[in-house]
Motif scaffolding. Structure first.
Motif, PDB file in Angstrom:
ATOM      1  N   VAL B 241       0.845  -1.202   0.000  1.00  0.00           N
ATOM      2  CA  VAL B 241       0.000   0.000   0.000  1.00  0.00           C
ATOM      3  C   VAL B 241       0.883   1.256   0.000  1.00  0.00           C
ATOM      4  N   ALA B 242       1.966   1.212   0.756  1.00  0.00           N
ATOM      5  CA  ALA B 242       2.859   2.372   0.830  1.00  0.00           C
ATOM      6  C   ALA B 242       3.480   2.651  -0.535  1.00  0.00           C
ATOM      7  N   GLU B 243       3.813   1.603  -1.265  1.00  0.00           N
ATOM      8  CA  GLU B 243       4.370   1.790  -2.608  1.00  0.00           C
ATOM      9  C   GLU B 243       3.347   2.455  -3.523  1.00  0.00           C
ATOM     10  N   ARG B 244       2.084   2.039  -3.394  1.00  0.00           N
ATOM     11  CA  ARG B 244       1.023   2.642  -4.224  1.00  0.00           C
ATOM     12  C   ARG B 244       0.831   4.117  -3.879  1.00  0.00           C
ATOM     13  N   ILE B 245       0.827   4.414  -2.588  1.00  0.00           N
ATOM     14  CA  ILE B 245       0.644   5.811  -2.165  1.00  0.00           C
ATOM     15  C   ILE B 245       1.806   6.660  -2.686  1.00  0.00           C
ATOM     16  N   TYR B 246       2.992   6.126  -2.574  1.00  0.00           N
ATOM     17  CA  TYR B 246       4.194   6.836  -3.034  1.00  0.00           C
ATOM     18  C   TYR B 246       4.111   7.115  -4.547  1.00  0.00           C
ATOM     19  N   ARG B 247       3.764   6.070  -5.301  1.00  0.00           N
ATOM     20  CA  ARG B 247       3.655   6.199  -6.759  1.00  0.00           C
ATOM     21  C   ARG B 247       2.582   7.239  -7.110  1.00  0.00           C
ATOM     22  N   ARG B 248       1.454   7.166  -6.411  1.00  0.00           N
ATOM     23  CA  ARG B 248       0.361   8.122  -6.651  1.00  0.00           C
ATOM     24  C   ARG B 248       0.849   9.557  -6.404  1.00  0.00           C
ATOM     25  N   SER B 249       1.616   9.734  -5.343  1.00  0.00           N
ATOM     26  CA  SER B 249       2.144  11.063  -5.017  1.00  0.00           C
ATOM     27  C   SER B 249       3.028  11.583  -6.133  1.00  0.00           C
ATOM     28  N   LEU B 250       3.915  10.734  -6.629  1.00  0.00           N
ATOM     29  CA  LEU B 250       4.839  11.199  -7.670  1.00  0.00           C
ATOM     30  C   LEU B 250       4.100  11.535  -8.956  1.00  0.00           C
ATOM     31  N   VAL B 251       3.160  10.681  -9.345  1.00  0.00           N
ATOM     32  CA  VAL B 251       2.420  10.938 -10.585  1.00  0.00           C
ATOM     33  C   VAL B 251       1.572  12.202 -10.442  1.00  0.00           C
ATOM     34  N   ASP B 252       0.956  12.385  -9.272  1.00  0.00           N
ATOM     35  CA  ASP B 252       0.154  13.598  -9.063  1.00  0.00           C
ATOM     36  C   ASP B 252       1.033  14.845  -9.039  1.00  0.00           C
ATOM     37  N   LEU B 253       2.202  14.731  -8.437  1.00  0.00           N
ATOM     38  CA  LEU B 253       3.118  15.876  -8.431  1.00  0.00           C
ATOM     39  C   LEU B 253       3.523  16.235  -9.859  1.00  0.00           C
ATOM     40  N   ALA B 254       3.752  15.198 -10.657  1.00  0.00           N
ATOM     41  CA  ALA B 254       4.090  15.440 -12.061  1.00  0.00           C
ATOM     42  C   ALA B 254       2.942  16.172 -12.747  1.00  0.00           C
ATOM     43  N   ALA B 255       1.721  15.737 -12.445  1.00  0.00           N
ATOM     44  CA  ALA B 255       0.554  16.364 -13.067  1.00  0.00           C
ATOM     45  C   ALA B 255       0.384  17.803 -12.624  1.00  0.00           C
ATOM     46  N   LEU B 256       0.756  18.081 -11.395  1.00  0.00           N
ATOM     47  CA  LEU B 256       0.553  19.425 -10.845  1.00  0.00           C
ATOM     48  C   LEU B 256       1.664  20.384 -11.264  1.00  0.00           C
ATOM     49  N   ARG B 257       2.636  19.873 -12.046  1.00  0.00           N
ATOM     50  CA  ARG B 257       3.725  20.759 -12.467  1.00  0.00           C
ATOM     51  C   ARG B 257       3.171  21.887 -13.340  1.00  0.00           C
ATOM     52  N   PHE B 258       3.642  23.068 -13.052  1.00  0.00           N
ATOM     53  CA  PHE B 258       3.203  24.267 -13.768  1.00  0.00           C
ATOM     54  C   PHE B 258       4.464  24.873 -14.356  1.00  0.00           C
ATOM     55  N   PHE B 259       4.407  25.237 -15.628  1.00  0.00           N
ATOM     56  CA  PHE B 259       5.600  25.758 -16.291  1.00  0.00           C
ATOM     57  C   PHE B 259       5.468  27.266 -16.444  1.00  0.00           C
ATOM     58  N   PRO B 260       5.999  28.050 -15.487  1.00  0.00           N
ATOM     59  CA  PRO B 260       5.797  29.498 -15.540  1.00  0.00           C
ATOM     60  C   PRO B 260       6.597  30.124 -16.684  1.00  0.00           C
ATOM     61  N   GLN B 623      -4.259  17.868  -4.557  1.00  0.00           N
ATOM     62  CA  GLN B 623      -3.827  19.146  -4.025  1.00  0.00           C
ATOM     63  C   GLN B 623      -2.357  19.001  -3.697  1.00  0.00           C
ATOM     64  N   ALA B 624      -1.550  19.987  -4.097  1.00  0.00           N
ATOM     65  CA  ALA B 624      -0.103  19.786  -4.112  1.00  0.00           C
ATOM     66  C   ALA B 624       0.467  19.410  -2.745  1.00  0.00           C
ATOM     67  N   TRP B 625       0.163  20.172  -1.708  1.00  0.00           N
ATOM     68  CA  TRP B 625       0.860  19.868  -0.458  1.00  0.00           C
ATOM     69  C   TRP B 625       0.317  18.614   0.220  1.00  0.00           C
ATOM     70  N   ALA B 626      -0.931  18.203  -0.127  1.00  0.00           N
ATOM     71  CA  ALA B 626      -1.409  16.895   0.332  1.00  0.00           C
ATOM     72  C   ALA B 626      -0.646  15.794  -0.413  1.00  0.00           C
ATOM     73  N   THR B 627      -0.397  16.037  -1.690  1.00  0.00           N
ATOM     74  CA  THR B 627       0.377  15.109  -2.502  1.00  0.00           C
ATOM     75  C   THR B 627       1.803  14.969  -1.961  1.00  0.00           C
ATOM     76  N   GLY B 628       2.347  16.074  -1.454  1.00  0.00           N
ATOM     77  CA  GLY B 628       3.708  16.052  -0.927  1.00  0.00           C
ATOM     78  C   GLY B 628       3.803  15.465   0.481  1.00  0.00           C
ATOM     79  N   ALA B 629       2.656  15.322   1.158  1.00  0.00           N
ATOM     80  CA  ALA B 629       2.685  14.880   2.561  1.00  0.00           C
ATOM     81  C   ALA B 629       3.353  13.511   2.753  1.00  0.00           C
ATOM     82  N   PRO B 630       2.998  12.489   1.939  1.00  0.00           N
ATOM     83  CA  PRO B 630       3.664  11.194   2.150  1.00  0.00           C
ATOM     84  C   PRO B 630       5.181  11.292   1.983  1.00  0.00           C
TER      85      PRO B 630
END
Lengths: 116, 715
Positions: B241-260, B623-630
């Motif tokens: 489960v921890a591996e899944r949560i970790y993977r989800r976090s990374l993929v979501d962080l990638a999605a939340l990337r904003f290119f200013p 949400q970015a900082w929830a994604t970063g929490a794990p």
């Protein structure tokens, strides 16, 4: 604070601008009704030249910022915010957007109007 | 908005929200649509075959930027007539690209009338949230090979251009129409491009740049995601489960990337979907901090972008001050016409010290000294802001009070709802407010800048002065904010300097900063792990004993995963590693109830009462900082801390994590691995604090699993 577009560029030419200390590049300002200026920043050391109106000068620059004189006067007098003006389509930017954006910090804020 | 009936795909600040069949049918207040630059460029996108809406067989979100919808013709009954299959594949970029395929499974040819009804309302995201009326005018243009929807208000112009590759395409003001003939066992396909334009962009570039050119970068997107995931550490955990949560976090962080635009090529974390695909000071800084051991490049872009927008003048409307770091940057119509101050808006009192904290932490992880040298002037300007503008009245604390009293933010700390900073009797406090965690951030920022001044800026005088100021601040803070009879730090100082005396999670941030004296920290830990604050899943934003407490109140009782990650890191910092493990266990165990994606917040009900974490009704996700929490919780549990050119490790893992390997952690050391085993018995630690809520004295925290038994005996 400069009273208008012409005074703004005249004053800019005398400055070493710390707000541009990481910026090296050439801006071209195309101000309809006032003229064209080229501003070169070499890590904040500025050189400013006004281009001849006869069209002989090159328009080459890393980015071009274009608007009407009334708009630019408003910017240099702190009556207008450049980002809002850009989003409204009153100021246009072309070329290197990052470079163009770096210049926005040089315009004064509205509170200086009151004290000027 | 968390709605299970929608599917969202995004890239940068462009995102498309549709129903499970791929249709978009937005009302003025519905969040569905194609959004970019904070504007809704498509509000209707409805597919019909012979006038009927197809039935959905299945939906597949292939990657964060693409989705596939499998449909069959609608029959008006529950039965599926599967002579035709319809496959819509959609990818977002500067607009979106949709490939529409219809397959004929019959032995006879078929003729079908295919329509896509389209419309654009050009709502500003703020209007969607607040249901405001438009002030400009809309227009529609049918050209030879494209359909254009536009919106004009003075010189403000936004356009959507729609074109299709199929020769039988007929364009009308209402959308696209195809009279399709498909041979037996044949198929029909069209590629549809929906492109978006801003102002001057509209005239020249459309004609000259064919759609395909603008969309050429699409194939790179999957590649970019793969590359990004390649460079992040690999987590191996016997509790998968921890591996899944970790993977989800990374993929979501990638999605939340904003290119200013201010930092070409670099990405920073935007704050969240759908409302917050924008540069935020606080959210981007905290998320970058959480992600530093995993994706250090986010921090660099965040620092560069925020430095590029650092305040340079006093502007009441934008709450801007020289040296101040921005709160939020927006591009929509209301921002353009200064009906909202987000161009950018600077109403955050914590973003400036957090900028300094991230600058130092970034160098400590990556060894990128050049960035610290480059940003010396910006860092000095930020330090000046703290003393000159942050401390508005010269009392030695940073307090906030908005300059923009109409559309500015009442609360300029992370708990930014208007009724978050409450007295223990539930009444609201008065501006200007000096919240406690901001004083902690300032303390930390000054100490960190002392290191930077000494090591990189060749200014030992500044270093000594900053250390003197920090020590002086710490002494004063431990006196002025401490509530002796309740044994915790006040949430804030009120406008009249009275203590705002609610017990809140903010005291945990004081451990992250290091501003709390050791003995006072010990008392705070007792509160953080006691059942008034700790639900069993995590630490509540406000304790159940307080007048303002509400388990479903946005900042007054809910549990925020990001908040918990910083509190956990603070506990680790003070040596309370087993206590940090309790928070890590609770948040990791909560995640599976949300499909491994932690929400912004969940309800503050006791774990024993509800058995599962109750979703907060209007939380934004991902949400970015929830994604970063794990990520920060993993760092806390493994005890990862850069020391010189080494990475120091001191694991204290909760037993649920069993055995953890974090492989290839990037940093100034190259790459290194961390290992740990779950030896901390959470029930035992919690029992200790349940008892201690009654009996005052607390055992000396040691944080080593080997001493658990001894510590337990002591209580």
């Amino acid at each position: 604070m400069a009273e208008n577009t012409e005074a703004f560029f005249a004053e800019l030419a005398t400055r070493n601008e710390p707000l541009l200390h990481l910026v090296t590049g050439t801006y071209l300002f195309d101000i309809t009704g006032a003229g064209m200026w080229r501003v070169v920043s070499n890590r904040g050391k500025l050189s400013v030249s006004q281009l001849q109106a006869d069209g002989s000068a090159t328009r080459e620059a890393d980015c071009t910022i274009a608007c009407d004189k009334s708009e630019f006067d408003a910017l240099v007098q702190g009556r207008q915010n450049i980002m809002a003006a850009y989003l409204r389509g009153r100021v246009r930017g072309e070329g290197n957007t990052a470079l163009a954006l770096s210049f926005q910090r040089l315009f004064p804020g509205p509170s200086r109007v009151a004290t000027a | 908005m968390a709605d299970s009936k929608t599917i969202s795909i995004l890239e940068g600040n462009t995102f498309a929200v549709s129903d499970l069949g791929g249709d978009i049918d937005a009302s003025p207040t519905e969040t569905k649509g194609l959004f970019a630059w904070d504007t809704r460029y498509l509000s209707r996108w409805l597919l019909t075959l012979d006038g009927k809406t197809p039935n959905v067989l299945s939906t597949d979100d292939l990657a964060y930027f693409s989705a596939q919808f499998f449909l069959v013709p609608g029959t008006g009954t529950v039965y599926v007539d599967a002579d035709l299959s319809i496959i819509r594949t959609r990818e977002v970029g500067d607009g979106f690209h949709e490939s529409l395929r219809i397959l004929n499974h019959k032995a006879e040819p078929v003729d079908v009338d295919v329509r896509i009804a389209a419309a654009a309302d050009f709502a500003d995201l703020f209007e969607v949230k607040d249901a405001l009326a438009k002030k400009g005018e809309r227009y529609t243009r049918v050209e030879r090979d494209r359909l254009v929807f536009g919106y004009r208000r003075e010189t403000f112009v936004r356009e959507t251009s729609i074109s299709s590759s199929a020769p039988e395409t007929m364009l009308t003001e209402d959308g696209l129409h195809f009279s399709v003939h498909i041979d037996p066992h044949g198929e029909w396909t069209t590629d549809i491009d929906v492109l978006i334009f801003l102002n001057a962009d509209t005239s020249a570039s459309v004609a000259s740049a064919p759609a395909s050119a603008r969309l050429a970068r699409r194939p790179e997107m999957q590649q970019r995601l793969d590359d990004l995931l390649q460079t992040t550490p690999r987590l191996v955990c016997t509790w998968d489960v921890a591996e899944r949560i970790y993977r989800r976090s990374l993929v979501d962080l990638a999605a939340l990337r904003f290119f200013p635009r201010v930092t070409p090529g670099g990405a920073l974390p935007a704050a969240g979907l759908p409302w917050f695909m924008a540069i935020f000071g606080r959210d981007s800084l905290l998320t970058s901090f959480q992600a530093l051991p995993f994706m250090p490049s986010l921090a660099e872009t965040t620092l560069r972008a925020l430095a590029g927008w650092q305040g340079s003048r006093v502007d009441d409307f934008r709450d801007e001050e020289p040296g101040k770091i921005l709160h939020e940057l927006r591009y929509g119509e209301l921002t353009a016409f200064e009906e909202r101050p987000h161009s950018p808006y600077y109403g955050a009192a914590d973003a400036t010290p957090l900028f300094l904290i991230l600058l130092d932490e970034y160098e400590r992880w990556t060894g990128n000294a050049q960035l610290v040298r480059d940003f010396e002037l910006e860092a000095r300007a930020a330090l000046d802001w703290i003393d000159q503008y942050g401390d508005r009245d010269g009392d030695g604390y940073v307090e906030y009070s908005r300059r923009n009293t109409e559309t500015g933010l009442e609360n300029q700390c992370w708990k930014d709802s208007w009724n978050s900073i409450l007295f223990a009797d539930g009444t609201n406090s008065q501006l200007p407010r000096a919240t406690c965690e901001i004083q902690g951030y300032v303390y930390d920022a000054k100490l960190r800048c002392a290191r930077l001044a000494r090591t990189f800026w060749n200014d030992p005088t500044l270093a000594a002065e900053l250390e003197r100021q920090a020590a002086e601040l710490k002494g004063r803070f431990n006196r002025d904010f401490w509530i002796a009879d309740r044994q915790f730090f006040a949430l804030a100082l009120n406008g009249d300097k009275r203590q705002v005396d609610s017990l809140t999670s903010n005291i945990g941030h004081l451990l992250w900063s290091g501003i709390a004296d050791e003995d006072k920290a010990k008392a705070c830990v007792r509160h953080l792990l006691g059942d008034k604050l700790f639900t069993g899943w995590g630490v509540r934003t406000m304790a159940t004993t307080e007048g303002g407490y509400n388990p479903i109140g946005y900042h007054v009782g809910t549990v925020w995963p990001h908040d918990n990650s910083f509190v956990a890191w603070g506990l680790t910092r003070y040596g309370y590693q087993e206590e940090a493990a309790c928070l890590a266990a609770g948040i990791f165990e909560a995640a599976p109830y949300f499909h491994d994606r932690l929400p912004e917040a969940f309800a503050g009900y006791p774990r024993e009462e509800t058995q599962f974490p109750v979703e907060y009704p209007t939380a934004c996700s991902p949400q970015a900082w929830a994604t970063g929490a794990p990520l920060l919780l993993l760092r806390a549990a493994l005890g990862l801390e850069p020391v010189g050119d080494r990475l120091s490790m001191d694991p204290a893992l909760p037993s649920v994590l069993e055995r953890v390997e974090l492989l290839d952690i990037p940093g100034r050391w190259g790459h290194i691995d961390a290992f740990g085993r779950g030896r901390v018995d959470i029930a035992q630690v919690r029992a200790r604090y349940a008892q201690q809520a009654v009996t005052q004295p607390v055992a000396s925290p040691d944080g080593r699993s080997a001493t658990v038994a001894e510590t337990s005996r002591a209580t």
